[in-house]
Design an enzyme around this catalytic site. Structure first.
Site, PDB file in Angstrom:
ATOM      1  N   GLY A  78       0.946  -1.292   0.096  1.00  0.00           N
ATOM      2  CA  GLY A  78      -0.012   0.050  -0.022  1.00  0.00           C
ATOM      3  C   GLY A  78       0.837   1.258  -0.102  1.00  0.00           C
ATOM      4  N   ASP A 110      -0.890  -5.477  -7.976  1.00  0.00           N
ATOM      5  CA  ASP A 110      -1.979  -5.111  -7.948  1.00  0.00           C
ATOM      6  C   ASP A 110      -3.134  -6.210  -7.890  1.00  0.00           C
ATOM      7  OD1 ASP A 110      -4.567  -4.665  -9.209  1.00  0.00           O
ATOM      8  OD2 ASP A 110      -3.833  -3.298 -10.958  1.00  0.00           O
ATOM      9  N   VAL A 111      -3.606  -6.184  -6.747  1.00  0.00           N
ATOM     10  CA  VAL A 111      -4.423  -7.418  -6.320  1.00  0.00           C
ATOM     11  C   VAL A 111      -5.562  -7.662  -7.059  1.00  0.00           C
ATOM     12  CG1 VAL A 111      -3.927  -6.948  -3.823  1.00  0.00           C
ATOM     13  CG2 VAL A 111      -5.842  -6.049  -4.861  1.00  0.00           C
ATOM     14  N   TYR A 134     -18.534   9.427   3.199  1.00  0.00           N
ATOM     15  CA  TYR A 134     -17.573   8.232   3.229  1.00  0.00           C
ATOM     16  C   TYR A 134     -18.415   6.961   2.330  1.00  0.00           C
ATOM     17  CZ  TYR A 134     -13.901   5.177   4.882  1.00  0.00           C
ATOM     18  OH  TYR A 134     -12.810   4.486   4.865  1.00  0.00           O
ATOM     19  N   LYS A 142     -15.586  -1.126   4.631  1.00  0.00           N
ATOM     20  CA  LYS A 142     -14.740  -1.188   5.722  1.00  0.00           C
ATOM     21  C   LYS A 142     -15.227  -2.080   7.055  1.00  0.00           C
ATOM     22  CE  LYS A 142     -11.214   1.471   4.550  1.00  0.00           C
ATOM     23  NZ  LYS A 142      -9.864   0.877   4.079  1.00  0.00           N
ATOM     24  N   THR A 196      -3.871  11.970   2.320  1.00  0.00           N
ATOM     25  CA  THR A 196      -3.127  11.139   1.320  1.00  0.00           C
ATOM     26  C   THR A 196      -3.940  11.014  -0.025  1.00  0.00           C
ATOM     27  OG1 THR A 196      -4.553   9.226   1.978  1.00  0.00           O
ATOM     28  CG2 THR A 196      -2.440   9.547   3.465  1.00  0.00           C
TER      29      THR A 196
HETATM   30  N1  LIG Z   1      -6.089   8.606   4.712  1.00  0.00           N
HETATM   31  C1  LIG Z   1      -7.168   8.467   5.343  1.00  0.00           C
HETATM   32  O1  LIG Z   1      -7.750   9.454   6.107  1.00  0.00           O
HETATM   33  C2  LIG Z   1      -7.489   7.161   6.004  1.00  0.00           C
HETATM   34  C3  LIG Z   1      -8.073   6.995   7.094  1.00  0.00           C
HETATM   35  C4  LIG Z   1      -8.340   5.715   7.518  1.00  0.00           C
HETATM   36  C5  LIG Z   1      -8.136   4.521   6.749  1.00  0.00           C
HETATM   37  N2  LIG Z   1      -7.498   4.922   5.627  1.00  0.00           N
HETATM   38  C6  LIG Z   1      -6.941   3.653   4.729  1.00  0.00           C
HETATM   39  O2  LIG Z   1      -5.821   3.486   4.919  1.00  0.00           O
HETATM   40  C7  LIG Z   1      -5.288   2.901   3.496  1.00  0.00           C
HETATM   41  C8  LIG Z   1      -4.235   3.113   2.849  1.00  0.00           C
HETATM   42  O3  LIG Z   1      -4.712   4.456   2.406  1.00  0.00           O
HETATM   43  P1  LIG Z   1      -3.875   5.810   2.146  1.00  0.00           P
HETATM   44  O4  LIG Z   1      -4.652   6.941   3.030  1.00  0.00           O
HETATM   45  O5  LIG Z   1      -2.503   5.593   3.027  1.00  0.00           O
HETATM   46  O6  LIG Z   1      -3.807   6.366   0.726  1.00  0.00           O
HETATM   47  P2  LIG Z   1      -2.805   5.852  -0.277  1.00  0.00           P
HETATM   48  O7  LIG Z   1      -3.434   6.575  -1.446  1.00  0.00           O
HETATM   49  O8  LIG Z   1      -1.383   6.432  -0.114  1.00  0.00           O
HETATM   50  O9  LIG Z   1      -2.618   4.243  -0.386  1.00  0.00           O
HETATM   51  C9  LIG Z   1      -3.517   3.537  -0.944  1.00  0.00           C
HETATM   52  C10 LIG Z   1      -2.783   2.354  -1.584  1.00  0.00           C
HETATM   53  O10 LIG Z   1      -3.594   1.595  -2.201  1.00  0.00           O
HETATM   54  C11 LIG Z   1      -3.371   0.907  -3.161  1.00  0.00           C
HETATM   55  N3  LIG Z   1      -4.058   0.253  -4.150  1.00  0.00           N
HETATM   56  C12 LIG Z   1      -5.318   0.671  -4.888  1.00  0.00           C
HETATM   57  N4  LIG Z   1      -5.683  -0.144  -5.587  1.00  0.00           N
HETATM   58  C13 LIG Z   1      -4.940  -1.277  -5.446  1.00  0.00           C
HETATM   59  C14 LIG Z   1      -4.798  -2.577  -6.085  1.00  0.00           C
HETATM   60  N5  LIG Z   1      -5.713  -2.976  -6.969  1.00  0.00           N
HETATM   61  N6  LIG Z   1      -3.674  -3.353  -5.697  1.00  0.00           N
HETATM   62  C15 LIG Z   1      -3.092  -3.163  -4.976  1.00  0.00           C
HETATM   63  N7  LIG Z   1      -2.812  -1.922  -4.369  1.00  0.00           N
HETATM   64  C16 LIG Z   1      -3.846  -0.938  -4.779  1.00  0.00           C
HETATM   65  C17 LIG Z   1      -2.587   2.192  -3.858  1.00  0.00           C
HETATM   66  O11 LIG Z   1      -1.465   1.839  -5.039  1.00  0.00           O
HETATM   67  C18 LIG Z   1      -2.078   2.811  -2.659  1.00  0.00           C
HETATM   68  O12 LIG Z   1      -0.816   2.560  -2.399  1.00  0.00           O
HETATM   69  C19 LIG Z   1      -6.677   2.524   3.038  1.00  0.00           C
HETATM   70  O13 LIG Z   1      -7.206   1.174   3.146  1.00  0.00           O
HETATM   71  C20 LIG Z   1      -7.694   3.689   3.388  1.00  0.00           C
HETATM   72  O14 LIG Z   1      -8.841   3.451   3.266  1.00  0.00           O
HETATM   73  C21 LIG Z   1      -7.041   5.903   5.252  1.00  0.00           C
END
Ligand SMILES: NC(=O)c1ccc[n+]([C@@H]2O[C@H](COP(=O)([O-])OP(=O)(O)OC[C@H]3O[C@@H](n4cnc5c(N)ncnc54)[C@H](O)[C@@H]3O)[C@@H](O)[C@H]2O)c1
Length: 260
Positions: free
Chosen positions: A19, A70-71, A161, A168, A199
């Site tokens: 990620g 890429d999953v 959301y 989630k 992010t």
């Molecule tokens: N940013 C926030 O406010 C927040 C809060 C709570 C939870 N989250 C969760 O944290 C996690 C990471 O998000 P983030 O905020 O760091 O943003 P980010 O954009 O940095 O990370 C999201 C990641 O998902 C990856 N991704 C998307 N589709 C994919 C696929 N098909 N195969 C593999 N990877 C894939 C992207 O390449 C990226 O690295 C997510 O699950 C997000 O829902 C984010």
């Protein structure tokens, strides 16, 4: 009972972190915290377009394994785990920090989310964790810990959301069932619920700045969280000090979730 603790505390632990998109990614905070505490890292990047942003970070963290993932592409997940197996022979820690929903489905209400959009969001953001857990568990021969990033929108309605709320919620439920199934093998499963962070993924949510403002207003600690707060919380859960903690959602949100 005394617990034998190595120094640094995650010395020689093998961690796969999925990620990292850039230096703002929550996954990067987890990888950096694990590395600081002595773990060896496997880091993945989404595709060739993402690679130039992730590669310098993987190099900085001295990750010996750096692979595309890429999953939704058949075979890529299996290839990553095969590489972990051939290089390390085992795995101790797994971080799933990915989410995706098509923009038009994410930005409208749940009533307007298409069946296809719902399916894609559920597959990339939730079921991929189950697939990862299945491949990771046989490699966690000395026990281990798995982490999946959730958000409070799983538990309560957070405006804008949208479809990610039910997705989630499914992810947190999946963590509980996996914790139950994997507990006997010494593997703990942690749904982590960070507060809002600026992010790339978050930029896809409508009015995200309002969520940030509300969080800082509500947070008992009076501040937003950063990616290292999330990383070090996961690092703690990765240590033997947390060996009896599993399955429950762990909030890293400055206390926002306790407020009415
Ligand atoms: N940013 C926030 O406010 C927040 C809060 C709570 C939870 N989250 C969760 O944290 C996690 C990471 O998000 P983030 O905020 O760091 O943003 P980010 O954009 O940095 O990370 C999201 C990641 O998902 C990856 N991704 C998307 N589709 C994919 C696929 N098909 N195969 C593999 N990877 C894939 C992207 O390449 C990226 O690295 C997510 O699950 C997000 O829902 C984010």
């Amino acid at each position: 009972m005394t617990i034998e603790i190595p120094r640094p505390i995650l010395k020689d632990k093998k961690a796969l972190v999925v990620g990292v998109a850039n230096e703002h990614s929550i996954a990067y905070g987890c990888a950096a915290a694990f590395r600081e505490l002595g773990a060896d890292l496997a880091i993945t990047y989404l595709n060739e377009k993402a690679k130039p942003f992730v590669e310098p970070l993987a190099r900085k963290l001295e990750a010996p394994i750096f692979m595309p993932l890429d999953v939704s592409k058949p075979g890529e997940l299996e290839a990553v785990f095969e590489r972990v197996r051939s290089s390390w022979g085992r795995l101790d820690l797994l971080v799933h920090s990915i989410a995706f929903a098509p923009r038009e489905d994410l930005q409208g209400g749940l009533l307007d989310c298409s069946a296809e959009g719902f399916k894609v969001a559920m597959d990339v953001s939730c079921h991929s964790f189950v697939r990862m857990a299945k491949l990771a568990a046989p490699l966690m021969t000395e026990g281990g810990a798995m982490f999946a990033m959730s958000y409070h929108g799983a538990q309560r309605v957070v405006p804008n959301y949208n479809v990610m709320g039910p997705v989630k919620a499914a992810l947190e439920a999946a963590c509980r069932y996996l914790a139950y199934e994997l507990g006997p093998r010494g593997i703990r499963v942690h749904p982590i619920s960070p507060g809002p962070l600026k992010t790339r993924a978050a930029s896809g949510l409508k009015d995200f700045d309002l969520m940030l403002n509300e969080a800082v207003q509500k947070a008992p600690v009076g501040e937003l969280v950063d990616i290292m707060d999330v990383g070090f919380a996961c690092a703690y859960l990765a240590t033997p000090y947390a060996r009896r903690v599993t399955g429950g959602t762990v909030y890293v949100d400055g206390g926002v979730n306790i407020m009415a």
